[in-house]
Design a protein around this motif. Structure first.
Motif, mmCIF file in Angstrom:
data_model
loop_
_atom_site.group_PDB
_atom_site.id
_atom_site.type_symbol
_atom_site.label_atom_id
_atom_site.label_comp_id
_atom_site.label_asym_id
_atom_site.label_seq_id
_atom_site.Cartn_x
_atom_site.Cartn_y
_atom_site.Cartn_z
ATOM 1 N N HIS A 141 22.337 15.876 48.519
ATOM 2 C CA HIS A 141 21.945 14.552 48.107
ATOM 3 C C HIS A 141 21.965 14.566 46.673
ATOM 4 O O HIS A 141 21.348 13.843 45.901
ATOM 5 C CB HIS A 141 20.502 14.509 48.452
ATOM 6 N N GLY A 142 22.841 15.603 46.020
ATOM 7 C CA GLY A 142 23.052 15.684 44.434
ATOM 8 C C GLY A 142 23.789 14.653 43.861
ATOM 9 O O GLY A 142 23.982 14.230 42.845
ATOM 10 N N HIS A 143 24.667 13.863 44.753
ATOM 11 C CA HIS A 143 25.729 13.015 44.322
ATOM 12 C C HIS A 143 25.163 11.394 44.762
ATOM 13 O O HIS A 143 24.146 11.474 45.559
ATOM 14 C CB HIS A 143 27.007 13.022 44.904
ATOM 15 N N SER A 144 25.587 10.328 44.044
ATOM 16 C CA SER A 144 24.919 9.208 44.133
ATOM 17 C C SER A 144 24.942 8.715 45.815
ATOM 18 O O SER A 144 23.985 8.153 46.203
ATOM 19 C CB SER A 144 25.463 8.064 43.588
ATOM 20 N N GLU A 145 26.056 8.805 46.336
ATOM 21 C CA GLU A 145 26.010 8.486 47.843
ATOM 22 C C GLU A 145 25.110 9.177 48.485
ATOM 23 O O GLU A 145 24.697 8.681 49.506
ATOM 24 C CB GLU A 145 27.361 8.433 48.350
ATOM 25 N N GLY A 146 25.083 10.373 48.186
ATOM 26 C CA GLY A 146 24.233 11.229 48.897
ATOM 27 C C GLY A 146 22.857 11.114 48.851
ATOM 28 O O GLY A 146 22.052 11.297 49.930
ATOM 29 N N LYS A 147 22.462 10.597 47.925
ATOM 30 C CA LYS A 147 21.100 10.146 47.701
ATOM 31 C C LYS A 147 20.747 8.995 48.755
ATOM 32 O O LYS A 147 19.449 9.099 49.289
ATOM 33 C CB LYS A 147 20.582 9.825 46.256
ATOM 34 N N GLU A 178 19.389 19.430 43.103
ATOM 35 C CA GLU A 178 19.001 19.112 44.428
ATOM 36 C C GLU A 178 19.501 20.033 45.403
ATOM 37 O O GLU A 178 20.927 19.903 45.210
ATOM 38 C CB GLU A 178 19.437 17.698 44.743
ATOM 39 N N SER A 179 18.902 20.943 45.885
ATOM 40 C CA SER A 179 19.761 21.786 46.887
ATOM 41 C C SER A 179 19.814 21.186 48.150
ATOM 42 O O SER A 179 18.858 20.209 48.497
ATOM 43 C CB SER A 179 19.105 23.265 46.942
ATOM 44 N N PRO A 180 20.835 21.501 48.801
ATOM 45 C CA PRO A 180 21.226 20.936 50.272
ATOM 46 C C PRO A 180 20.026 21.212 51.400
ATOM 47 O O PRO A 180 19.163 22.111 51.177
ATOM 48 C CB PRO A 180 22.317 21.495 50.884
ATOM 49 N N ILE A 181 19.946 20.195 52.108
ATOM 50 C CA ILE A 181 18.710 20.098 52.958
ATOM 51 C C ILE A 181 19.017 20.339 54.652
ATOM 52 O O ILE A 181 20.487 19.778 54.866
ATOM 53 C CB ILE A 181 17.646 18.923 53.144
ATOM 54 N N LEU A 182 18.587 21.366 55.172
ATOM 55 C CA LEU A 182 18.982 21.544 56.743
ATOM 56 C C LEU A 182 18.208 20.732 57.576
ATOM 57 O O LEU A 182 16.915 20.936 57.577
ATOM 58 C CB LEU A 182 19.016 23.068 56.887
ATOM 59 N N ILE A 183 18.568 20.139 58.324
ATOM 60 C CA ILE A 183 17.927 19.426 59.645
ATOM 61 C C ILE A 183 18.233 20.009 60.729
ATOM 62 O O ILE A 183 19.618 20.148 61.073
ATOM 63 C CB ILE A 183 18.137 17.954 59.671
ATOM 64 N N THR A 184 17.335 20.247 61.732
ATOM 65 C CA THR A 184 17.635 20.694 63.071
ATOM 66 C C THR A 184 17.070 19.604 64.105
ATOM 67 O O THR A 184 15.889 19.087 63.797
ATOM 68 C CB THR A 184 17.225 22.017 63.545
ATOM 69 N N ILE A 185 17.651 19.129 65.002
ATOM 70 C CA ILE A 185 17.178 18.405 65.997
ATOM 71 C C ILE A 185 17.553 19.111 67.489
ATOM 72 O O ILE A 185 18.533 19.162 67.840
ATOM 73 C CB ILE A 185 17.941 17.070 66.073
ATOM 74 N N ILE A 186 16.322 19.139 68.159
ATOM 75 C CA ILE A 186 16.432 19.806 69.406
ATOM 76 C C ILE A 186 16.018 18.711 70.646
ATOM 77 O O ILE A 186 14.926 18.261 70.257
ATOM 78 C CB ILE A 186 15.810 21.133 69.723
ATOM 79 N N LYS A 187 16.805 18.467 71.594
ATOM 80 C CA LYS A 187 16.309 17.710 72.632
ATOM 81 C C LYS A 187 15.642 18.263 73.548
ATOM 82 O O LYS A 187 15.646 19.459 73.938
ATOM 83 C CB LYS A 187 17.632 17.038 73.233
ATOM 84 N N LYS A 188 14.282 17.635 73.791
ATOM 85 C CA LYS A 188 13.260 18.300 74.863
ATOM 86 C C LYS A 188 13.727 18.185 76.185
ATOM 87 O O LYS A 188 14.525 17.291 76.618
ATOM 88 C CB LYS A 188 11.877 17.616 74.519
#
Ligand code: SAM
Length: 188
Positions: A141-147, A178-188
């Motif tokens: 999210h360091g670039h404008s489109e990323g924000k 702005e350092s990259p963000i990690l997201i994890t999604i697990i399906k229950k």
């Protein structure tokens, strides 16, 4: 645990996926780029499994094809289409998926993932995801489109039904850039 997993979100994503995925699985690389994540996934799922990889640009397909040939990998479907159309190409349940958002580092920075289509792709990916399967996502999210993309993606995933999904966010909160963000999604 090697320190690299704790200081680089891309490595932490791989660390988690290595634990969740196994030989024979069908998985998605939603942002093929130079093919590094595709190669990583192909090595885990092996010849009995399959990686379905998406990118919109010629360079990504060419670079990934070369990387896979050099590594004698032939369990990958390379698809030149947007990940938002992944339902046209997937018919099996998937065990996992990787999204590494943004632009190709040494490529055209105008060809970039966009929040609106990324959200559609996540939604479709989650439909195909099997129980206990995992999706990882790196948001730059360091670039404008990323924000803009970050806002749209976070808004979507933080509203996912908690009775159906575990959603986790790893953010390095003391960085000046702005350092990259990690997201994890697990399906229950
Ligand atoms: C950060 S790079 C991915 C890096 C890659 N995972 C690797 O291992 O080299 C992001 C990629 O997303 C691609 N992209 C942009 N819009 C897309 C879309 N709608 N569907 C699929 N890929 C897209 C870009 O062309 C770019 O190659």
């Amino acid at each position: 645990m090697d320190i690299k997993y704790l200081i680089r979100p891309t490595e932490l994503a791989k660390y988690f996926l290595k634990d969740v995925l196994k030989e024979g699985d069908v998985v998605v690389d939603a942002t093929m780029g130079n093919g590094n994540d595709t190669l990583f996934l192909a090595n885990i799922v092996g010849e009995k499994g399959k990686v379905i990889s998406f990118d919109v640009q010629d360079l990504a397909i060419a670079n990934t094809k070369k990387l896979l040939e050099n590594n004698h990998i032939n369990n990958v479907d390379l698809i030149q289409d947007g990940h938002e159309n992944m339902d046209k190409y997937i018919c099996d349940e998937i065990s996992g998926g990787m999204f590494n958002l943004g632009y190709l580092p040494k490529g055209d920075h105008h060809i970039v993932t966009k929040g609106e289509t990324t959200v559609v792709a996540i939604e479709k990916c989650l439909k195909f995801l099997k129980r206990n399967g995992m999706i990882t996502m790196i948001i730059y999210h360091g670039h404008s489109e990323g924000k803009i993309e970050k806002e749209q993606v976070i808004n979507y995933i933080e509203n996912l039904d908690q009775s159906k999904f575990h959603v986790m966010k790893v953010d390095y909160i003391n960085q000046t850039k702005e350092s990259p963000i990690l997201i994890t999604i697990i399906k229950k």
